[in-house]
Enzyme design. Sequence first.
Site, PDB file in Angstrom:
ATOM      1  N   TYR A 107       9.891 -19.226  12.537  1.00 26.42           N
ATOM      2  CA  TYR A 107       9.211 -17.941  12.328  1.00 26.42           C
ATOM      3  C   TYR A 107      10.100 -16.787  12.773  1.00 26.42           C
ATOM      4  O   TYR A 107      10.283 -15.806  12.037  1.00 26.42           O
ATOM      5  CB  TYR A 107       7.894 -17.923  13.104  1.00 26.42           C
ATOM      6  CG  TYR A 107       7.092 -16.658  12.898  1.00 26.42           C
ATOM      7  CD1 TYR A 107       6.405 -16.441  11.712  1.00 26.42           C
ATOM      8  CD2 TYR A 107       7.028 -15.683  13.897  1.00 26.42           C
ATOM      9  CE1 TYR A 107       5.670 -15.278  11.521  1.00 26.42           C
ATOM     10  CE2 TYR A 107       6.294 -14.531  13.715  1.00 26.42           C
ATOM     11  CZ  TYR A 107       5.621 -14.324  12.519  1.00 26.42           C
ATOM     12  OH  TYR A 107       4.897 -13.166  12.341  1.00 26.42           O
TER      13      TYR A 107
ATOM     14  N   SER B 198       8.132  -8.712  12.527  1.00 28.87           N
ATOM     15  CA  SER B 198       7.452  -9.131  13.752  1.00 28.87           C
ATOM     16  C   SER B 198       8.363  -8.849  14.935  1.00 28.87           C
ATOM     17  O   SER B 198       9.591  -8.931  14.809  1.00 28.87           O
ATOM     18  CB  SER B 198       7.121 -10.629  13.711  1.00 28.87           C
ATOM     19  OG  SER B 198       6.619 -11.066  14.963  1.00 28.87           O
TER      20      SER B 198
ATOM     21  N   SER C 255      -7.002 -10.798   4.357  1.00 25.80           N
ATOM     22  CA  SER C 255      -7.350 -11.112   5.743  1.00 25.80           C
ATOM     23  C   SER C 255      -6.307 -10.497   6.670  1.00 25.80           C
ATOM     24  O   SER C 255      -5.284  -9.964   6.225  1.00 25.80           O
ATOM     25  CB  SER C 255      -7.404 -12.640   5.963  1.00 25.80           C
ATOM     26  OG  SER C 255      -6.122 -13.216   5.739  1.00 25.80           O
TER      27      SER C 255
ATOM     28  N   LEU D 182       0.425  -0.691  -2.869  1.00 28.04           N
ATOM     29  CA  LEU D 182       0.279  -2.130  -3.094  1.00 28.04           C
ATOM     30  C   LEU D 182       0.544  -2.858  -1.787  1.00 28.04           C
ATOM     31  O   LEU D 182       1.620  -2.709  -1.196  1.00 28.04           O
ATOM     32  CB  LEU D 182       1.250  -2.610  -4.174  1.00 28.04           C
ATOM     33  CG  LEU D 182       1.293  -4.129  -4.433  1.00 28.04           C
ATOM     34  CD1 LEU D 182      -0.067  -4.643  -4.904  1.00 28.04           C
ATOM     35  CD2 LEU D 182       2.381  -4.471  -5.433  1.00 28.04           C
TER      36      LEU D 182
END
Length: 266
Positions: free
Chosen positions: A141, A128, A11, A5
């Site tokens: 972020y 990230s 995208s 999953l």
Amino acid sequence: MKTILITGASSGLGKAIGEYLFHKGYNVFGTSRHPEKVLNSPFPLLALDLNQPETIGRCVGKVIEIAGRIDVLVNNAGVGIMGPLEEIPGDEIRKHFETNLFGPVEVMKAVIPHMRRQGAGHIVNITSIAGYTGLPFRAAYSASKGALELLSEAIRMEVRPFGIKVCNLAPGEFATDIASRRYYTELSPASAYAEVYGRTLELINQQVSGGDDPVMVAYEIEKIINTPDPKIHYKVGPFLSKFSIVLKRILPDKTYEKMLMKHYRL
């Protein structure tokens, strides 16, 4: 083959990961906030909105109904946000954390009971390289991704006795459409940050458009999910992105800060 999953698979990195694993023969399910708008996905896309917890439960339940199990969760869905912290609306910062931190937490909470019953499972949280460093104009972020890194470290120890393996995968700059989908703080020309923010924004968008092929992330995902005892942290991306983490560990704080400010021309 394993049932996988992948959140946010319509995208960007999620799509690249899903297409690669699907063509390798894995049983792939992806998610999208609006799957009806995606016409070219080779694998099924289910409706899931990280800001609507009821859709998370329905999505996970649907995968279990169809496949009977979830072997791998790739917690990929997330958003970007940019702007001087002083000028980002507080509601936007809270919304950002709802999507990048609390949303992935709710997906894990929905999947873990099924993996516990199976006695096995892999959870890969996509963070990230920006989550290792506070970056100018990307404070929210960096903070959300850094928080997900630490949260994953903790939950990894909690679920390990049940045969569930948790790790982080931190990508650097990849050529995706993230720049067109992130939130940008609009500044007035009179803003104290207007000039330097504009320069930094241009530099960051250039780095994304010139980034590596996102299929590299898919390669790394496949290696991770077939590793019996995966590491806690993985990094993938351009050499300089990964090396920046090494530099932060070995350089004095102010030296590293000066290096960053020079890079961003602050």
